[in-house]
Design a protein around this motif. Structure first.
Motif, short mmCIF file in Angstrom:
data_model
loop_
_atom_site.label_atom_id
_atom_site.label_comp_id
_atom_site.label_asym_id
_atom_site.label_seq_id
_atom_site.Cartn_x
_atom_site.Cartn_y
_atom_site.Cartn_z
N ASN A 128 0.81 -1.22 0.00
CA ASN A 128 0.00 0.00 0.00
C ASN A 128 0.84 1.28 0.00
O ASN A 128 0.30 2.38 0.06
N ALA A 129 2.16 1.11 -0.04
CA ALA A 129 3.04 2.28 0.06
C ALA A 129 3.81 2.58 -1.23
O ALA A 129 4.04 3.74 -1.56
N VAL A 130 4.20 1.53 -1.95
CA VAL A 130 5.08 1.71 -3.11
C VAL A 130 4.27 1.87 -4.39
O VAL A 130 3.47 1.00 -4.75
N LEU A 131 4.49 2.98 -5.06
CA LEU A 131 3.83 3.25 -6.34
C LEU A 131 4.66 2.76 -7.51
O LEU A 131 4.14 2.29 -8.52
N GLY A 132 6.00 2.90 -7.41
CA GLY A 132 6.85 2.51 -8.54
C GLY A 132 8.28 2.26 -8.12
O GLY A 132 8.77 2.78 -7.12
N ILE A 163 24.29 0.41 -9.21
CA ILE A 163 22.92 0.09 -9.59
C ILE A 163 22.06 1.20 -9.00
O ILE A 163 21.82 1.26 -7.79
N ASP A 164 21.66 2.14 -9.85
CA ASP A 164 20.95 3.34 -9.40
C ASP A 164 19.45 3.12 -9.47
O ASP A 164 18.91 2.78 -10.53
N PHE A 165 18.76 3.35 -8.35
CA PHE A 165 17.32 3.10 -8.31
C PHE A 165 16.57 4.27 -7.70
O PHE A 165 17.11 5.08 -6.94
N LEU A 166 15.28 4.35 -8.05
CA LEU A 166 14.33 5.26 -7.41
C LEU A 166 13.12 4.44 -7.00
O LEU A 166 12.61 3.64 -7.78
N ILE A 167 12.68 4.64 -5.77
CA ILE A 167 11.45 4.03 -5.30
C ILE A 167 10.46 5.16 -5.02
O ILE A 167 10.75 6.06 -4.22
N VAL A 168 9.34 5.15 -5.71
CA VAL A 168 8.32 6.19 -5.53
C VAL A 168 7.24 5.66 -4.59
O VAL A 168 6.64 4.60 -4.86
N THR A 193 5.31 5.77 7.37
CA THR A 193 5.18 5.64 8.83
C THR A 193 6.45 5.04 9.41
O THR A 193 7.31 4.50 8.69
N ALA A 194 6.57 5.09 10.73
CA ALA A 194 7.72 4.49 11.41
C ALA A 194 7.79 2.99 11.10
O ALA A 194 8.88 2.43 10.89
N GLY A 195 6.63 2.35 11.06
CA GLY A 195 6.60 0.92 10.75
C GLY A 195 7.06 0.63 9.34
O GLY A 195 7.81 -0.34 9.10
N GLU A 196 6.66 1.45 8.39
CA GLU A 196 7.07 1.26 6.99
C GLU A 196 8.56 1.53 6.82
O GLU A 196 9.23 0.82 6.05
N LEU A 197 9.07 2.52 7.51
CA LEU A 197 10.51 2.79 7.44
C LEU A 197 11.31 1.61 7.98
O LEU A 197 12.37 1.27 7.44
N SER A 198 10.80 1.00 9.02
CA SER A 198 11.46 -0.18 9.58
C SER A 198 11.43 -1.35 8.60
O SER A 198 12.43 -2.06 8.43
N GLY A 243 20.41 4.66 -4.16
CA GLY A 243 19.11 5.15 -4.54
C GLY A 243 18.39 5.92 -3.47
O GLY A 243 18.87 6.07 -2.34
N GLN A 244 17.22 6.41 -3.86
CA GLN A 244 16.44 7.30 -3.01
C GLN A 244 14.97 6.91 -3.07
O GLN A 244 14.44 6.61 -4.14
N TYR A 245 14.33 6.91 -1.93
CA TYR A 245 12.87 6.81 -1.87
C TYR A 245 12.33 8.23 -2.00
O TYR A 245 12.90 9.18 -1.44
N THR A 246 11.24 8.39 -2.74
CA THR A 246 10.73 9.72 -3.04
C THR A 246 9.23 9.64 -3.33
O THR A 246 8.62 8.59 -3.15
N THR A 247 8.65 10.74 -3.78
CA THR A 247 7.22 10.77 -4.10
C THR A 247 7.00 11.40 -5.47
O THR A 247 7.90 12.05 -6.02
N LEU A 248 5.80 11.23 -6.00
CA LEU A 248 5.46 11.89 -7.26
C LEU A 248 5.56 13.41 -7.13
O LEU A 248 5.91 14.10 -8.08
#
Length: 268
Positions: free
Chosen positions: A26-30, A49-54, A60-65, A86-91
């Protein structure tokens, strides 16, 4: 699996995708790959290996864990994980609609957790993702409103020349190291190509571009950088690493001057 993803790293990418889907549905879009892989220039001995997670909301604290657990699992299972960056980010970061970015998004460098960052992606990475990115999970990159233009990329090139590389020449001893010779020469080749052609290429391609456009004075250094990058067993083309380091320093200064003059990059 997308055929553009090198065979050697497909098990890692597949497991990463599966873990994101199963543990963060429910958290990862891409999930996207950029960098040398997207530019079809992956070198299994030297490339990152360069990645982006959108993600689609503030984590939340739980999702970060869970994210840290995912990366730890990949680290234990896959050798190539240690070159993942890589980096986690948003649209909102990609389309630049976010107003007040906060340090809420995990960042990884050579497989290690580097803490939470504000989610902004540098213009070079945005450009490669927009025009060459590989979609592993989620919408195709063509369906995402990634906001980056030539002025953004030009600003990044100016920073690289006037700040990053100008600072490095203050101590030539860093160029005694093979890795610094490779990254310096070939990255400057990429910058020169980008300024001329308004497009991104791989480091190796940057080296061969330099051989095509630079005078013979610099060919020994360019070939040396390519020799190291490609793992050639040929002998070093200089009598000593000190000679090579000084030649590298002069090369950096020459490229900065060349770019300033040809592309009017001098700061006022």
């Amino acid at each position: 699996m997308n055929a553009r993803i090198p065979t050697e790293i497909q098990p890692l990418i597949s497991d990463f995708k599966d873990l994101l889907q199963s543990k963060l549905p429910n958290a990862v879009l891409g999930f996207y790959l950029q960098g040398s892989i997207a530019l079809r220039g992956f070198n299994k001995k030297r490339s990152d290996i360069d990645f982006l997670i959108v993600v689609n909301h503030e984590l939340t604290a739980g999702e970060l864990s869970i994210i840290r657990d995912i990366h730890e699992e990949l680290k234990q299972k896959h050798e190539y994980y240690m070159v993942m960056e890589g980096q986690y980010t948003t649209l909102g970061h990609l389309d630049k609609t976010i107003k007040k970015p906060q340090e809420l998004y995990p960042n990884y460098f050579y497989g290690e957790y580097m803490g939470l960052r504000n989610g902004w992606i540098d213009p070079t990475s945005l450009w490669i993702t927009k025009y060459h990115g590989i979609s592993v999970l989620g919408p195709d990159v063509n369906e995402i409103n990634i906001q980056v233009d030539w002025d953004d990329l030009l600003l990044a090139m100016k920073y690289n020349l006037h700040s990053y590389w100008t600072d490095k020449v203050k101590d030539y001893t860093i160029f005694l190291q093979d890795d610094w010779v490779v990254d310096t020469v070939l990255t400057l080749g990429r910058i020169l190509y980008t300024l001329q052609n308004k497009e991104m290429i791989t480091k190796e391609q940057g080296g061969y571009y330099l051989l095509a456009v630079m005078t013979n004075e610099w060919h020994s250094l360019i070939n040396e950088a390519l020799r190291i990058r490609e793992g050639s067993e040929l002998e070093m083309g200089f009598e000593s690493i000190e000679e090579r380091a000084l030649h590298t320093l002069r090369f950096v200064l020459h490229i900065i001057d060349l770019c300033n003059e040809k592309y009017q990059l001098r700061t006022t």
